[in-house]
Design a protein around this motif. Structure first.
Motif, short mmCIF file in Angstrom:
data_model
loop_
_atom_site.label_atom_id
_atom_site.label_comp_id
_atom_site.label_asym_id
_atom_site.label_seq_id
_atom_site.Cartn_x
_atom_site.Cartn_y
_atom_site.Cartn_z
N ILE A 98 4.26 9.88 -9.89
CA ILE A 98 3.71 10.07 -11.23
C ILE A 98 2.86 11.34 -11.29
CG2 ILE A 98 2.06 9.12 -12.89
CD1 ILE A 98 3.12 6.33 -12.02
N SER A 99 2.02 11.54 -10.28
CA SER A 99 1.06 12.64 -10.35
C SER A 99 1.68 14.00 -10.04
CB SER A 99 -0.11 12.39 -9.41
OG SER A 99 0.33 12.40 -8.07
N PRO B 202 -4.95 5.94 -3.38
CA PRO B 202 -4.19 4.93 -2.65
C PRO B 202 -3.98 5.29 -1.18
CG PRO B 202 -2.77 6.06 -4.20
CD PRO B 202 -4.18 6.51 -4.47
N HIS C 30 0.83 -1.21 0.00
CA HIS C 30 0.00 0.00 0.00
C HIS C 30 0.86 1.25 0.00
CE1 HIS C 30 -3.92 -1.79 0.19
NE2 HIS C 30 -3.61 -2.49 1.28
N ALA D 46 2.38 1.76 -3.35
CA ALA D 46 1.39 2.32 -4.28
C ALA D 46 1.24 3.83 -4.07
CB ALA D 46 0.05 1.62 -4.11
N VAL D 47 1.21 4.26 -2.81
CA VAL D 47 1.13 5.70 -2.51
C VAL D 47 2.34 6.41 -3.08
CG1 VAL D 47 1.18 7.41 -0.66
CG2 VAL D 47 -0.34 5.45 -0.46
N THR D 48 3.52 5.83 -2.91
CA THR D 48 4.75 6.44 -3.41
C THR D 48 4.74 6.53 -4.93
OG1 THR D 48 5.95 5.55 -1.51
CG2 THR D 48 7.27 6.29 -3.39
N ALA D 49 4.40 5.45 -5.59
CA ALA D 49 4.42 5.43 -7.06
C ALA D 49 3.42 6.41 -7.65
CB ALA D 49 4.13 4.01 -7.55
N VAL D 50 2.21 6.42 -7.13
CA VAL D 50 1.19 7.33 -7.66
C VAL D 50 1.57 8.78 -7.37
CG1 VAL D 50 -1.23 8.02 -7.44
CG2 VAL D 50 -0.64 5.62 -7.59
N SER D 51 2.17 9.04 -6.22
CA SER D 51 2.60 10.40 -5.89
C SER D 51 3.69 10.86 -6.85
CB SER D 51 3.13 10.47 -4.46
OG SER D 51 2.11 10.19 -3.55
N LEU E 48 -4.74 12.40 -7.62
CA LEU E 48 -4.52 10.95 -7.72
C LEU E 48 -3.96 10.30 -6.46
CD1 LEU E 48 -3.33 10.34 -11.36
CD2 LEU E 48 -5.52 9.80 -10.33
N PRO E 49 -3.05 10.92 -5.71
CA PRO E 49 -2.54 10.23 -4.52
C PRO E 49 -3.58 10.01 -3.42
CG PRO E 49 -1.03 11.97 -5.16
CD PRO E 49 -2.25 12.11 -6.00
#
Length: 86
Positions: free
Chosen positions: A25-26, A41, A15, A18-23, A37-38
């Motif tokens: 990217i966004s 997650p 989890h 996922a927060v790190t990756a979406v952050s 987007l962050p």
């Protein structure tokens, strides 16, 4: 009464990953500024992992945003004024 099971350490780490990756990217300004987007997650991590997942997720988003601003690749760099005063 809800029957809830606490997240396993592996699920906790996934989890937060996922927060790190979406952050990352966004918060990149070279793409569309998708600052909302962050939240998805982060909420999911908070629901599955409890207060610790939510708190660590917020810290991760803050750190990614700070690094992005420091590198000059954040959404703030799109704004029409110079924050350095030059």
């Amino acid at each position: 009464e809800r029957d809830t099971h606490p997240a396993s350490p592996l699920e906790f780490m996934l989890h937060l990953l996922a927060v790190t990756a979406v952050s990352m990217i966004s918060l990149d300004a070279h793409r569309l500024p998708l600052l909302f987007l962050p939240v998805f997650p982060l909420v999911f991590a908070a629901v599955r992992c409890g207060r610790a997942g939510g708190a660590i997720g917020v810290m991760i988003i803050g750190m990614v945003a700070a690094v992005s601003v420091h590198q000059g690749s954040s959404v703030i760099s799109i704004l029409p004024f110079d924050m350095r005063g030059k």
